[in-house]
Design a protein around this motif. Structure first.
Motif, mmCIF file in Angstrom:
data_model
loop_
_atom_site.group_PDB
_atom_site.id
_atom_site.type_symbol
_atom_site.label_atom_id
_atom_site.label_comp_id
_atom_site.label_asym_id
_atom_site.label_seq_id
_atom_site.Cartn_x
_atom_site.Cartn_y
_atom_site.Cartn_z
ATOM 1 N N ARG A 26 0.847 -1.109 -0.191
ATOM 2 C CA ARG A 26 -0.106 0.099 -0.105
ATOM 3 C C ARG A 26 0.877 1.399 -0.116
ATOM 4 N N GLY A 27 1.122 1.593 -0.931
ATOM 5 C CA GLY A 27 2.217 3.018 -1.254
ATOM 6 C C GLY A 27 1.370 4.097 -1.266
ATOM 7 N N TRP A 28 2.199 5.282 -1.394
ATOM 8 C CA TRP A 28 1.819 6.323 -1.174
ATOM 9 C C TRP A 28 0.904 6.807 -0.006
ATOM 10 N N ARG A 29 1.223 6.160 1.043
ATOM 11 C CA ARG A 29 0.643 6.893 2.380
ATOM 12 C C ARG A 29 1.358 7.680 2.892
ATOM 13 N N ALA A 42 -7.389 21.462 -8.121
ATOM 14 C CA ALA A 42 -6.341 20.425 -8.103
ATOM 15 C C ALA A 42 -7.048 19.022 -8.313
ATOM 16 N N VAL A 43 -8.050 18.783 -7.587
ATOM 17 C CA VAL A 43 -8.583 17.292 -7.483
ATOM 18 C C VAL A 43 -9.133 17.260 -9.008
ATOM 19 N N VAL A 44 -9.957 17.999 -9.494
ATOM 20 C CA VAL A 44 -10.383 18.055 -10.950
ATOM 21 C C VAL A 44 -9.504 17.648 -12.031
ATOM 22 N N LEU A 45 -8.366 18.645 -11.789
ATOM 23 C CA LEU A 45 -7.019 18.598 -12.690
ATOM 24 C C LEU A 45 -6.476 17.086 -12.639
ATOM 25 N N LEU A 46 -6.160 16.598 -11.299
ATOM 26 C CA LEU A 46 -5.482 15.247 -11.254
ATOM 27 C C LEU A 46 -6.519 14.069 -11.857
ATOM 28 N N VAL A 290 0.827 7.798 -12.455
ATOM 29 C CA VAL A 290 0.899 9.470 -12.255
ATOM 30 C C VAL A 290 1.217 9.960 -10.885
ATOM 31 N N LEU A 291 0.850 9.485 -9.861
ATOM 32 C CA LEU A 291 1.318 9.796 -8.483
ATOM 33 C C LEU A 291 2.918 9.399 -8.245
ATOM 34 N N GLY A 292 3.227 8.557 -9.017
ATOM 35 C CA GLY A 292 4.788 7.903 -8.857
ATOM 36 C C GLY A 292 5.717 9.059 -9.590
ATOM 37 N N ARG A 293 5.271 9.635 -10.620
ATOM 38 C CA ARG A 293 5.880 10.790 -11.425
ATOM 39 C C ARG A 293 5.829 12.022 -10.786
ATOM 40 N N ARG A 294 5.240 12.006 -9.901
ATOM 41 C CA ARG A 294 4.721 13.565 -9.356
ATOM 42 C C ARG A 294 5.956 14.060 -8.427
ATOM 43 N N ALA A 295 6.379 15.180 -8.930
ATOM 44 C CA ALA A 295 7.371 15.873 -8.136
ATOM 45 C C ALA A 295 6.744 16.676 -6.992
ATOM 46 N N GLU A 296 5.476 17.212 -7.007
ATOM 47 C CA GLU A 296 5.060 18.200 -6.018
ATOM 48 C C GLU A 296 4.477 17.067 -5.100
#
Length: 338
Positions: A26-29, A42-46, A290-296
């Protein structure tokens, strides 16, 4: 805890088969900085980025031919002088030919045969718009309805030869209406969430359902929310975090909602549902990529990797059921009154 629930009833003859267990990982926690505001944009854009990546894979529906099977027009059912013969007719379809002879008489010559059929509502006349009796005594239903189910009896008079006396035979049939089960996939997924009383969770939920519905629209499938809950989850060796628990179904539109979007027999609902399942699984996998490549920093609402679970459900509509003991010749049929 905030709970939102949508209806999800069912009839008899239900079974479930678990499939595709979620990964243990379970990543990204990640812990989010306290007091960081959530932007609806930001939610809509994601999510828009996700659907932009996934939409290219939707494609057009490919109508694959089914395996060889007899059509109703080629099926002819003979009676028995020893016991009633069970006949199964799909709802709103043409029936097989129900013959007013036994297997032995079918292969024999009959002199001056006379046929007369009686059903649940009395004598059947050949001129009936929904029921036809042919010149050779075959009973055919053009558009079988639930009310046509019941016991049908054929009275046959004939001479084996010109010299012999007239013989009489009575054949009974029990004719059942049946329909295909209601197949659908049930999914559950978890998202890291805003505070449980936040309006942003509701907005996110609506946007997510819109995206999922758009993914499967070209396959004549629909997404329905079954349940949405927000919980406080105590992490291992960490504090509390808010999580959204989504439960939704993906089903074919050719159920009880009017004319079938796929009118011919080459368009099988199970094939379309399988394609819809693959698109949804790919959509959730792409969220992880997408989250894995996200720098922000991560957004406040995001999919928790490995939490997508899927169950295949096969359920009869109310009033119908499966009964292998009573209907061994049609074990996977949802039969009226079973």
């Amino acid at each position: 805890m905030r709970r939102r629930s949508a209806g999800g009833g069912g009839g008899g003859g239900e079974w479930m088969e678990a499939s595709g267990p979620g990964r243990a990982r379970r990543g990204w926690r990640r812990a989010r900085a306290a007091g960081s505001p959530l932007s609806r944009a930001a939610v809509v854009l994601l999510l828009s980025a996700f659907v932009a990546r996934a939409s290219s894979s939707v494609g057009y529906l490919i109508r694959l031919p089914r395996g060889f099977r007899l059509t109703q027009d080629t099926v002819k059912i003979v009676g028995s002088s020893n016991f009633p013969v069970k006949v199964y007719v799909m709802l709103h379809q043409k029936s097989p030919h129900v013959l007013c002879v036994t297997q032995r008489l079918r292969n024999s010559e009959l002199i001056d045969p006379s046929f007369q059929w009686h059903g649940p509502k009395g004598k059947i006349i050949s001129e009936n718009s929904t029921t036809q009796v042919t010149s050779t005594g075959s009973l055919i239903f053009q558009n079988f309805e639930e009310g046509m189910s019941g016991v049908y009896t054929c009275f046959l008079e004939y001479k084996p030869t010109v010299e012999e006396i007239v013989k009489n035979l009575q054949l009974k049939y029990v004719i059942y209406a049946y329909r295909e089960p209601h197949y659908y996939y049930q999914f559950t997924a978890r998202y890291h969430a805003a505070p449980c009383n936040s309006i942003y969770n509701i907005s996110f939920e609506k946007k997510l359902l819109q995206i999922l519905s758009k993914l499967v629209l070209d396959l004549s499938c629909e997404v329905s929310l079954l349940k949405s809950e927000c919980h406080h989850v105590k992490m291992q060796r960490a504090g509390l975090q808010n999580e959204l628990f989504f439960t939704f179904s993906v089903s074919s539109l050719d159920t009880e909602k009017g004319p079938k979007p796929c009118a011919d027999h080459n368009c099988e609902s199970s094939k379309r549902l399988s394609k819809a399942k693959n698109l949804i699984e790919r959509f959730f996998n792409q969220q992880v990529e997408v989250l894995g490549r996200r720098a922000e920093p991560l957004p406040e609402i995001y999919y928790i990797e490995g939490t997508l679970q899927m169950v295949w459900i096969n359920r009869c509509f109310p009033g119908y059921g499966m009964n292998t003991l009573k209907h061994p010749k049609c074990p996977e049929c949802c039969v009226l009154g079973s």
